[in-house]
Write a protein that holds these residues in place. Structure first.
Motif, PDB file in Angstrom:
ATOM      1  N   THR A 145       0.824  -1.208   0.000  1.00  0.00           N
ATOM      2  CA  THR A 145       0.000   0.000   0.000  1.00  0.00           C
ATOM      3  C   THR A 145       0.852   1.250   0.000  1.00  0.00           C
ATOM      4  OG1 THR A 145      -0.009   0.095   2.417  1.00  0.00           O
ATOM      5  CG2 THR A 145      -1.787  -1.174   1.346  1.00  0.00           C
ATOM      6  N   GLY A 146       2.132   1.100   0.347  1.00  0.00           N
ATOM      7  CA  GLY A 146       3.003   2.260   0.465  1.00  0.00           C
ATOM      8  C   GLY A 146       2.844   2.992   1.777  1.00  0.00           C
ATOM      9  N   LYS A 147       1.952   2.487   2.628  1.00  0.00           N
ATOM     10  CA  LYS A 147       1.746   3.123   3.937  1.00  0.00           C
ATOM     11  C   LYS A 147       2.725   2.537   4.950  1.00  0.00           C
ATOM     12  CE  LYS A 147      -2.013   5.402   2.618  1.00  0.00           C
ATOM     13  NZ  LYS A 147      -2.056   6.858   2.523  1.00  0.00           N
ATOM     14  N   ARG A 148       3.120   3.411   5.883  1.00  0.00           N
ATOM     15  CA  ARG A 148       4.077   2.980   6.897  1.00  0.00           C
ATOM     16  C   ARG A 148       3.481   3.206   8.278  1.00  0.00           C
ATOM     17  NH1 ARG A 148       7.959   6.383   7.086  1.00  0.00           N
ATOM     18  NH2 ARG A 148       9.652   5.032   7.782  1.00  0.00           N
ATOM     19  N   VAL A 149       3.630   2.183   9.127  1.00  0.00           N
ATOM     20  CA  VAL A 149       3.071   2.275  10.479  1.00  0.00           C
ATOM     21  C   VAL A 149       4.179   1.993  11.489  1.00  0.00           C
ATOM     22  CG1 VAL A 149       1.317   1.429  12.082  1.00  0.00           C
ATOM     23  CG2 VAL A 149       0.827   1.481   9.619  1.00  0.00           C
ATOM     24  N   ALA A 150       4.205   2.801  12.549  1.00  0.00           N
ATOM     25  CA  ALA A 150       5.153   2.557  13.639  1.00  0.00           C
ATOM     26  C   ALA A 150       4.427   1.839  14.767  1.00  0.00           C
ATOM     27  CB  ALA A 150       5.720   3.877  14.151  1.00  0.00           C
ATOM     28  N   VAL A 151       5.061   0.814  15.280  1.00  0.00           N
ATOM     29  CA  VAL A 151       4.513   0.072  16.411  1.00  0.00           C
ATOM     30  C   VAL A 151       5.520   0.181  17.539  1.00  0.00           C
ATOM     31  CG1 VAL A 151       3.967  -2.243  17.283  1.00  0.00           C
ATOM     32  CG2 VAL A 151       3.106  -1.522  15.040  1.00  0.00           C
ATOM     33  N   VAL A 152       5.047   0.546  18.721  1.00  0.00           N
ATOM     34  CA  VAL A 152       5.950   0.660  19.869  1.00  0.00           C
ATOM     35  C   VAL A 152       5.738  -0.548  20.779  1.00  0.00           C
ATOM     36  CG1 VAL A 152       6.635   2.038  21.855  1.00  0.00           C
ATOM     37  CG2 VAL A 152       5.939   3.170  19.726  1.00  0.00           C
ATOM     38  N   GLY A 153       6.775  -1.343  20.887  1.00  0.00           N
ATOM     39  CA  GLY A 153       6.694  -2.530  21.745  1.00  0.00           C
ATOM     40  C   GLY A 153       6.521  -3.790  20.923  1.00  0.00           C
ATOM     41  N   ALA A 154       7.460  -4.738  21.073  1.00  0.00           N
ATOM     42  CA  ALA A 154       7.396  -5.999  20.330  1.00  0.00           C
ATOM     43  C   ALA A 154       6.854  -7.114  21.205  1.00  0.00           C
ATOM     44  CB  ALA A 154       8.762  -6.358  19.764  1.00  0.00           C
ATOM     45  N   GLY A 155       5.891  -6.751  22.036  1.00  0.00           N
ATOM     46  CA  GLY A 155       5.202  -7.773  22.822  1.00  0.00           C
ATOM     47  C   GLY A 155       4.014  -8.309  22.054  1.00  0.00           C
ATOM     48  N   PRO A 156       3.156  -9.076  22.716  1.00  0.00           N
ATOM     49  CA  PRO A 156       2.020  -9.700  22.033  1.00  0.00           C
ATOM     50  C   PRO A 156       1.138  -8.701  21.287  1.00  0.00           C
ATOM     51  CG  PRO A 156       2.295 -10.659  24.192  1.00  0.00           C
ATOM     52  CD  PRO A 156       3.266  -9.522  24.109  1.00  0.00           C
ATOM     53  N   ALA A 157       0.842  -7.546  21.897  1.00  0.00           N
ATOM     54  CA  ALA A 157      -0.030  -6.578  21.233  1.00  0.00           C
ATOM     55  C   ALA A 157       0.649  -6.014  19.989  1.00  0.00           C
ATOM     56  CB  ALA A 157      -0.397  -5.456  22.197  1.00  0.00           C
ATOM     57  N   GLY A 158       1.896  -5.607  20.140  1.00  0.00           N
ATOM     58  CA  GLY A 158       2.616  -5.009  19.020  1.00  0.00           C
ATOM     59  C   GLY A 158       2.840  -5.995  17.892  1.00  0.00           C
ATOM     60  N   LEU A 159       3.227  -7.223  18.233  1.00  0.00           N
ATOM     61  CA  LEU A 159       3.479  -8.232  17.199  1.00  0.00           C
ATOM     62  C   LEU A 159       2.193  -8.576  16.453  1.00  0.00           C
ATOM     63  CD1 LEU A 159       5.876 -10.614  19.169  1.00  0.00           C
ATOM     64  CD2 LEU A 159       6.487  -9.245  17.149  1.00  0.00           C
ATOM     65  N   SER A 160       1.116  -8.705  17.206  1.00  0.00           N
ATOM     66  CA  SER A 160      -0.164  -9.037  16.590  1.00  0.00           C
ATOM     67  C   SER A 160      -0.601  -7.924  15.654  1.00  0.00           C
ATOM     68  CB  SER A 160      -1.201  -9.254  17.701  1.00  0.00           C
ATOM     69  OG  SER A 160      -2.500  -9.277  17.181  1.00  0.00           O
ATOM     70  N   CYS A 161      -0.454  -6.708  16.122  1.00  0.00           N
ATOM     71  CA  CYS A 161      -0.833  -5.550  15.308  1.00  0.00           C
ATOM     72  C   CYS A 161       0.038  -5.479  14.059  1.00  0.00           C
ATOM     73  CB  CYS A 161      -0.693  -4.284  16.140  1.00  0.00           C
ATOM     74  SG  CYS A 161      -1.181  -2.780  15.275  1.00  0.00           S
ATOM     75  N   ALA A 162       1.339  -5.620  14.246  1.00  0.00           N
ATOM     76  CA  ALA A 162       2.282  -5.519  13.129  1.00  0.00           C
ATOM     77  C   ALA A 162       1.997  -6.584  12.081  1.00  0.00           C
ATOM     78  CB  ALA A 162       3.708  -5.657  13.656  1.00  0.00           C
ATOM     79  N   HIS A 163       1.715  -7.791  12.548  1.00  0.00           N
ATOM     80  CA  HIS A 163       1.469  -8.880  11.601  1.00  0.00           C
ATOM     81  C   HIS A 163       0.239  -8.609  10.753  1.00  0.00           C
ATOM     82  CE1 HIS A 163       0.052 -12.823  10.184  1.00  0.00           C
ATOM     83  NE2 HIS A 163       1.334 -13.076  10.052  1.00  0.00           N
ATOM     84  N   ARG A 164      -0.816  -8.160  11.412  1.00  0.00           N
ATOM     85  CA  ARG A 164      -2.050  -7.917  10.664  1.00  0.00           C
ATOM     86  C   ARG A 164      -1.856  -6.760   9.675  1.00  0.00           C
ATOM     87  NH1 ARG A 164      -7.380  -9.898  10.996  1.00  0.00           N
ATOM     88  NH2 ARG A 164      -6.276 -11.634  11.963  1.00  0.00           N
TER      89      ARG A 164
END
Lengths: 446, 435
Positions: A145-164
């Motif tokens: 999509t060309g969109k970029r998202v920053a995720v803070v924290g590589a715990g369960p919430a961040g990993l789940s969010c990043a993966h989706r």
């Protein structure tokens, strides 16, 4: 007094090597052995394939449990795993750490019928292990999509969010304060729940989706700011958990030997050699949640002679489930209820801890005036954590306030996991990260 | 303890449990073990004509249908009749019978459909002292291709002809074993009766393919990449077998013809059910092949305990007792009205009744937000599907509506008297009930 050469549980003070390496290895082995395929088939057959199944409702990530169990029963554990991962990309870890006895398995109709639910957690592990053993990632990314998202924290919430988000074709950068990804999966749960470096292996497998970069050693408020993330990315998701630990309100709480349970667990999880890890002879853990149980049980497994878990309220108010309580008891941990810490005694170093008995009057905890002293070389605080970094966002109940799928008070910033209100469970964090990702996706491309 | 002694065609055995003609009865060694374990009788594995014995395949002979815990629900086989010389079998039979005079020993026979073949073998069987013979007209594989087994059993005229030969050249009881691979079991049974048979035994195995190997794309059991149909047996075939037994037991033309019941009998209860439908005794194979000969001990103890409980002193007290209650659909009482009722205390809220009724039946079960399931009497046709799929025994039951009550589904008053389809106004062929 720490000595690498000390042996035996009776050595006073805090010492390493209380038990031999072989016993330690055995003590920290897998809590629930994996099913073999036949065991899984038999366990799967017990599922009634309920209509509008209560277990699905009870699962924070709403995994279609009857469907995946039926897929195991028909000989396709890998297809079952895909059913699980569609809802919960950390289904492997959740199969290990979820308090299933208070979630899906409590809701299982066979629990009502015979007090013996379908072993959903172990079946989930069988399925997810089967798929992950192939090391193939089951999902593909959508067109970029060309969109970029920053995720803070590589715990369960961040990993789940990043993966989706990655699945939807966005590029994700995760900023993680610690040297390794995984969050509490990597640093915060008992070792016997995630053996063989499972947390790290799971992260690596999850990253197989592509499009996710992790930058370690980058903490919010220290190395990065929300302002800069908002400026550099199309959206921001905060999943950095709870950085602070609640202090112990007792006289002498600053004496040596009084430590945070989360630090003890993290050190243990990162240790390559448990024989070198020191533990007290008399250990007292203060708290009533899962962290308290994990610290108490692991102290015992490391060779502490006597471990007491002291909780200020009654058993029924404990955050840790009955299963966790029983596990602790079976490992030799003494559970002490209705005791509140009043003083830590000792000459610089803790020697004893003093409690006052409590009772509840109209829901309010009151001291009875009667006290008891326990010998203690090591005291672990496990009385909760708090939000250390809110980045200026609105708070609710001491956490980052969110509405709907993780929307914070700031446009373009979402949050989920332990830093937001709700139960502090891996599975809840996964659900929140996933749902926030869907909302972010809608906002970016919708 | 009830007396399990059974008299079948004048052949007495200490209990009604015989081993069917099959691999477990192929030789002296097995049969002695069976008798030591307590079996009442055996039907020796089928003998063929004098000469070079048949040969079997050298790969797998059995296929299987498993339940979840690898419980054997059904087996099929492509084994043929005994592949040992006739003389050896006959010598062994004589020895065993002499040592176990109180047990039944029946010789199963399958020789070509020629009078001379039967005339040749029957005197030799006679010499063994066997109590009777069973004609294998049922084996569905291999031998059928050679004009024997079910190839005979599927032609009533052949059954009658061969049975008559046997009654001519053999003077002890003749049992005709029937194949289920036909459309109407009464026809071969009647043919056997007309030929002079003393009894029929049924069922033999059912043509079947138990599974397909989806990698090799061939049926199992697979022999070098190919498979063939085998004979299906075990618990899965019991309902089919019981219907066939009942058909023979209640048909006016075959009624009274003694029956040896076969088909998936695994427990005392299975045996009691076959016997209630008219079987004078039962034959067992798959249960023994699955669990070993000791299984008979449960059958004996169980049947005896049940008989004591019911006050039956001998097997004759209950053999055929259910036959009068097996009828045609047209004679079922249409004025008998029941409604499903759910015991809320016993309900575990799985919702299977709801899914079954809502998706596949009559939308007669309501589900509330808190998962309480209740029957809608105005929709319930009493089909029983909810009872069948409920995992909790006796949680859902059928309650009979009393005469005089109004059925909320039809709005009609439940009638006291019996009335069936033959006199129903919707039946174009209805006959006016006598006033």
């Amino acid at each position: 007094m720490t000595s690498r050469h000390a042996t035996g549980p009776h050595i006073p003070g805090i010492a390493a090597g209380r038990i031999d390496a072989a016993t330690l290895h055995e003590n920290f082995a897998d809590l629930h052995a994996a099913y073999d395929p036949h065991e899984a088939a038999v366990a799967a057959d017990r599922c009634y394939f309920c209509h509008d199944a209560p277990c699905i409702t009870a699962c924070p990530t709403a995994i279609d449990i009857p469907l995946f169990i039926r897929q195991i029963a028909t000989g396709q554990p890998e297809a079952a795993a895909k059913t699980i991962f569609e809802q919960n990309i950390l289904g492997g870890m959740c199969a290990r750490v979820c308090p299933t006895e208070t979630l899906c398995e409590e809701a299982c109709v066979r629990e009502a019928a015979e007090g013996k639910p379908v072993e959903i957690g172990r079946l989930q592990r069988h399925a997810t292990d089967s798929l992950m053993a192939r090391q193939g990632h089951p999902f593909a990314r959508a067109a970029a999509t060309g969109k970029r998202v920053a995720v803070v924290g590589a715990g369960p919430a961040g990993l789940s969010c990043a993966h989706r988000l990655a699945m939807h074709g966005h590029d994700v950068t995760i900023y993680e304060a610690k040297p390794r990804a995984g969050g509490l999966n990597e640093y915060g749960i008992a070792a016997y729940k995630a053996t063989n470096d499972f947390a790290a292996r799971e992260v690596e497998w999850l990253l197989g989706i592509g499009g996710i970069t992790i930058e370690n050693g980058k903490a919010l408020g220290r190395d990065i700011t929300l302002e800069s993330l908002r400026a550099d990315y199309d959206a921001v998701f905060l999943g950095h958990g709870l950085g602070g630990v609640n202090g112990l309100d007792a006289e002498g709480a600053d004496r040596a030997g009084v430590e945070d349970a989360v630090d003890f667990i993290a050190t243990l999880r990162q240790s390559d050699d448990l024989t070198s890890l020191p533990v007290g002879r008399h250990v007292v853990v203060i708290g009533g949640g899962m962290t308290a149980v994990d610290a108490a049980v692991q102290s015992k497994l490391l060779g502490a002679e006597e471990v007491t878990l002291a909780y200020r309220r009654g058993r029924d108010r404990m955050g840790a489930s009955r299963f966790e309580q029983d596990l602790a008891a079976s490992k030799g941990v003494r559970l002490l209820f209705n005791v509140a810490p009043r003083a830590v005694h000792g000459n610089g170093t803790v020697r004893e801890i003093e409690f006052e008995y409590t009772h509840e009057v109209d829901g309010r905890l009151q001291g009875t005036g009667e006290t008891v002293r326990l010998p203690a070389d090591q005291v672990f605080r496990a009385i909760g954590q708090n939000l250390s970094e809110d980045a200026g966002l609105d708070r609710a109940g001491g956490k980052i306030a969110v509405t709907g799928p993780g929307r914070t008070s700031m446009q373009g910033v979402w949050a989920g996991g332990d830093c937001t209100p709700g139960e502090d469970l891996t599975v809840v964090a996964v659900a929140e990260g996933r749902d926030a990702a869907e909302d972010i996706n809608d906002a970016l491309v919708g | 303890m009830a007396d399990l002694t059974t008299d079948f065609l004048g052949i007495t055995s200490p209990n009604p449990f015989w081993l069917a003609s099959a691999p477990p009865t192929d030789k002296e060694y097995n049969v002695r073990r069976a008798f030591e374990a307590g079996w009442g009788g055996v039907v020796w594995k089928t003998l063929g004509a004098e000469g070079p014995p048949v040969v079997n395949v050298n790969g797998p002979r059995y296929g299987v249908i498993h339940g979840a815990d690898r419980r054997v629900l059904g087996i099929n086989n492509i084994e043929l009749i005994t592949d040992r010389p006739l003389e050896v079998n006959l010598e062994e039979m004589a020895r065993v019978k002499a040592d176990y005079p109180d047990r039944a020993l029946i010789a199963s026979i399958m020789v070509p459909c020629e009078e001379a073949a039967w005339k040749a073998i029957l005197p030799r069987v006679m010499e063994t002292g066997a109590d009777g013979i069973e004609l294998n007209f049922g084996c569905p594989h291999g031998m059928a291709e050679r004009g024997m087994g079910s190839a005979v059993g599927q032609v009533p005229e052949y059954i009658e002809m061969v049975t008559r030969w046997c009654k001519t050249y053999y003077d002890r009881p003749v049992i005709v074993k029937l194949t289920p691979n036909i459309t109407d079991i009464r026809k071969p049974a009647l043919a056997a009766k007309n030929g002079g048979a003393d009894a029929v035994s049924l069922i033999n195995t059912i043509n079947s393919i138990t599974s397909v190997n989806l990698d090799a794309m061939a049926p199992e059991p697979m022999i070098d990449g190919k498979g063939t149909h085998g004979g299906y047996c075990g618990p899965a075939v019991k309902p089919i077998a019981m219907n066939m037994v009942a058909e023979i037991a209640r048909d006016p033309e075959t009624r009274g013809l003694p029956i040896s019941g076969i088909g998936g009998i695994t427990t005392w209860r299975d045996a009691a059910e076959f016997m209630a439908l008219g079987a004078g005794n039962v034959q067992v194979c798959t249960a023994a092949m699955t669990y070993g000969f000791k299984i008979v001990e449960e059958m004996k103890r169980g049947l005896s305990a049940w008989m004591d409980e019911k006050g039956y002193r001998s097997t004759h007290d209950f053999i055929g007792r259910a036959v009068p209650n097996v009828t045609d659909w047209q004679y079922l009482n249409l004025n008998y009205v029941t409604k499903a009722q759910i015991d809320q205390e016993a309900c575990i809220k799985c919702g299977r009744c709801y899914a079954a009724c809502e998706d596949t039946s009559h939308q007669a079960i309501a589900m509330s937000a808190d998962r309480t399931f209740t029957v809608k009497d105005d929709e319930c046709v009493a089909c029983n599907l909810c009872v069948d799929v409920c995992p909790v025994e006796n949680c859902i039951t059928m309650q009979e509506m009393a005469a005089g009550a109004v059925d909320p589904r039809t709005g009609k008053v439940v009638q006291d008297q019996y009335a069936n389809w033959t006199s129903h106004p919707n039946n174009p062929a209805a006959v006016q009930a006598a006033e």
